[in-house]
Write an enzyme that holds these catalytic residues in place. Sequence first.
Site, PDB file in Angstrom:
ATOM      1  N   MET A   1       0.840  -1.204   0.000  1.00 53.26           N
ATOM      2  CA  MET A   1       0.000   0.000   0.000  1.00 53.26           C
ATOM      3  C   MET A   1       0.878   1.259   0.000  1.00 53.26           C
ATOM      4  O   MET A   1       0.404   2.351   0.305  1.00 53.26           O
ATOM      5  CB  MET A   1      -0.936  -0.016   1.207  1.00 53.26           C
TER       6      MET A   1
ATOM      7  N   LYS B   1       5.022 -10.138   9.143  1.00 57.82           N
ATOM      8  CA  LYS B   1       4.550  -9.085  10.039  1.00 57.82           C
ATOM      9  C   LYS B   1       3.015  -9.143  10.112  1.00 57.82           C
ATOM     10  O   LYS B   1       2.425  -8.979  11.172  1.00 57.82           O
ATOM     11  CB  LYS B   1       5.031  -7.733   9.491  1.00 57.82           C
TER      12      LYS B   1
ATOM     13  N   SER C   1       4.254   1.196   8.098  1.00 57.32           N
ATOM     14  CA  SER C   1       3.949   2.523   7.536  1.00 57.32           C
ATOM     15  C   SER C   1       3.263   3.397   8.584  1.00 57.32           C
ATOM     16  O   SER C   1       3.291   4.621   8.490  1.00 57.32           O
ATOM     17  CB  SER C   1       3.042   2.383   6.318  1.00 57.32           C
TER      18      SER C   1
ATOM     19  N   GLN D   1      -2.654 -12.377   7.594  1.00 55.02           N
ATOM     20  CA  GLN D   1      -2.829 -12.066   6.171  1.00 55.02           C
ATOM     21  C   GLN D   1      -2.046 -13.068   5.305  1.00 55.02           C
ATOM     22  O   GLN D   1      -2.543 -13.581   4.313  1.00 55.02           O
ATOM     23  CB  GLN D   1      -2.326 -10.647   5.913  1.00 55.02           C
TER      24      GLN D   1
ATOM     25  N   GLY E   1      11.117  -2.906   5.488  1.00 56.60           N
ATOM     26  CA  GLY E   1      10.367  -4.171   5.520  1.00 56.60           C
ATOM     27  C   GLY E   1       9.844  -4.510   4.134  1.00 56.60           C
ATOM     28  O   GLY E   1      10.020  -5.629   3.637  1.00 56.60           O
ATOM     29  N   HIS E   2       9.209  -3.517   3.496  1.00 53.14           N
ATOM     30  CA  HIS E   2       8.729  -3.743   2.125  1.00 53.14           C
ATOM     31  C   HIS E   2       9.897  -4.089   1.201  1.00 53.14           C
ATOM     32  O   HIS E   2       9.818  -4.991   0.378  1.00 53.14           O
ATOM     33  CB  HIS E   2       8.066  -2.474   1.579  1.00 53.14           C
TER      34      HIS E   2
ATOM     35  N   GLY F   1       4.743 -10.380   3.905  1.00 52.93           N
ATOM     36  CA  GLY F   1       5.498 -10.303   5.140  1.00 52.93           C
ATOM     37  C   GLY F   1       4.810 -11.059   6.268  1.00 52.93           C
ATOM     38  O   GLY F   1       3.592 -11.010   6.408  1.00 52.93           O
TER      39      GLY F   1
ATOM     40  N   HIS G   1       9.031   1.107   3.424  1.00 54.68           N
ATOM     41  CA  HIS G   1      10.152   1.109   4.376  1.00 54.68           C
ATOM     42  C   HIS G   1      10.985  -0.140   4.116  1.00 54.68           C
ATOM     43  O   HIS G   1      10.688  -0.915   3.187  1.00 54.68           O
ATOM     44  CB  HIS G   1       9.633   1.171   5.816  1.00 54.68           C
TER      45      HIS G   1
ATOM     46  N   MET H   1       8.854  -2.700  11.732  1.00 49.84           N
ATOM     47  CA  MET H   1       8.643  -1.596  10.785  1.00 49.84           C
ATOM     48  C   MET H   1       7.201  -1.625  10.291  1.00 49.84           C
ATOM     49  O   MET H   1       6.633  -2.681  10.035  1.00 49.84           O
ATOM     50  CB  MET H   1       9.589  -1.738   9.610  1.00 49.84           C
TER      51      MET H   1
HETATM   52  P1  AMP Z   1       1.429  -2.941   3.474  1.00 52.20           P
HETATM   53  O1  AMP Z   1       1.974  -1.905   2.553  1.00 52.20           O
HETATM   54  O2  AMP Z   1       1.419  -2.545   4.900  1.00 52.20           O
HETATM   55  O3  AMP Z   1       0.124  -3.516   2.987  1.00 52.20           O
HETATM   56  O4  AMP Z   1       2.464  -4.144   3.415  1.00 52.20           O
HETATM   57  C1  AMP Z   1       2.823  -4.742   2.205  1.00 52.20           C
HETATM   58  C2  AMP Z   1       3.589  -6.002   2.494  1.00 52.20           C
HETATM   59  O5  AMP Z   1       4.747  -5.670   3.259  1.00 52.20           O
HETATM   60  C3  AMP Z   1       2.796  -7.016   3.324  1.00 52.20           C
HETATM   61  O6  AMP Z   1       3.059  -8.325   2.832  1.00 52.20           O
HETATM   62  C4  AMP Z   1       3.341  -6.824   4.711  1.00 52.20           C
HETATM   63  O7  AMP Z   1       3.239  -7.977   5.513  1.00 52.20           O
HETATM   64  C5  AMP Z   1       4.796  -6.509   4.395  1.00 52.20           C
HETATM   65  N1  AMP Z   1       5.431  -5.821   5.516  1.00 52.20           N
HETATM   66  C6  AMP Z   1       5.030  -4.682   6.122  1.00 52.20           C
HETATM   67  N2  AMP Z   1       5.838  -4.399   7.157  1.00 52.20           N
HETATM   68  C7  AMP Z   1       6.765  -5.384   7.209  1.00 52.20           C
HETATM   69  C8  AMP Z   1       7.871  -5.663   8.061  1.00 52.20           C
HETATM   70  N3  AMP Z   1       8.182  -4.869   9.093  1.00 52.20           N
HETATM   71  N4  AMP Z   1       8.604  -6.762   7.820  1.00 52.20           N
HETATM   72  C9  AMP Z   1       8.294  -7.593   6.783  1.00 52.20           C
HETATM   73  N5  AMP Z   1       7.258  -7.382   5.952  1.00 52.20           N
HETATM   74  C10 AMP Z   1       6.515  -6.296   6.153  1.00 52.20           C
END
Ligand code: AMP
Length: 313
Positions: A35, A178, A215, A182, A41-42, A176, A39, A213
């Site tokens: 989304m 995290k 967003s 999901q 993590g992404h 992730g 960071h 980490m």
């Molecule tokens: P989001 O943008 O929050 O929807 O996350 C996109 C992807 O990044 C999802 O698969 C999350 O699980 C992964 N993600 C977000 N934060 C982290 C993190 N700290 N470590 C590993 N993966 C992450």
Amino acid sequence: MASTTPKLISDKNEMRNWSRSMRAQGKLIGFVPTMGFLHMGHLSLVSQARSLCDVVAVSIYVNPGQFAPSEDLSTYPSDFHGDLRKLASLPGGVDVVFHPHNLYDYGNNSGDAVVEEGGAAASCLESLGLGHESWVRVEKLEVGLCGKSRPHFFRGVATVVTKLFNIVEPDVAVFGKKDYQQWRVIQRMVRDLDFSIKVIGAEIARENDGLAMSSRNVRLSPEEREKALSINKSLLKAKSAAEDGQVHCDKLKNLVIQCITDAGGRIDYAEIVDQNNLRPVEQIKGPVVFCIAAWFGKVRLIDNMEINLSMDD
Ligand code: AMP
């Protein structure tokens, strides 16, 4: 081979055509849905996709189907140009950034479905009146943990990921851990609905002080951020207590709840569940994951820790 500046695609047909032309050239396609407001993590997910595949597509799309009207869709942080810079600076870069404007805009058919009024599972999407009425549900895995306080959430995630899979047609998709639930929901959906996609779960990327980490971390005040460290600290304590022989989940949960509450956090849930079916366990007898959601001020954070005890001891 990727150039450093990714190709930008916002049209779904163009995205699908790109993937098909890559596949026709025999390339393995990796995909990382996000989304945005990226960071490390992404980026670790993108690097993993890069190491497994010939070409990599990253999507940046804030999905209205997974936010309730009361949640933070309109204020979800974004920095599209910063995201592109980060992706371009990765070794190997990424090949495509898929950045659709609206994945639920069906042109002439918009608005001809009945718009659901409220209800437990309503999301922001219903109020847009675009006529979308097909949803993917992973019926058991979606109900506990985050599904309890966000009953609309996994229906929205499974649906948008299905749409993205159908548009991007990847071979490998990286998620992730995290967002543990999901990841499991998507794995199950891919298995049950016969998507020909390998789903990889990537380890949680943490700040140096242990905060997972996210967003949403930018929304924490410095004091709230300090308090939020109690999540990772208490999970580590619980893990080491379990490794020292404390297998009673009530005791381990109390330890974590106490630590987070003392720090000023408000627990949404603290559950120890089976790693595969995500059902709560009372005693640790196999691989479990300790999942937490807690509020610090107006920010809801999630985190988790896998506990893999060797049961022969
Ligand atoms: P989001 O943008 O929050 O929807 O996350 C996109 C992807 O990044 C999802 O698969 C999350 O699980 C992964 N993600 C977000 N934060 C982290 C993190 N700290 N470590 C590993 N993966 C992450």
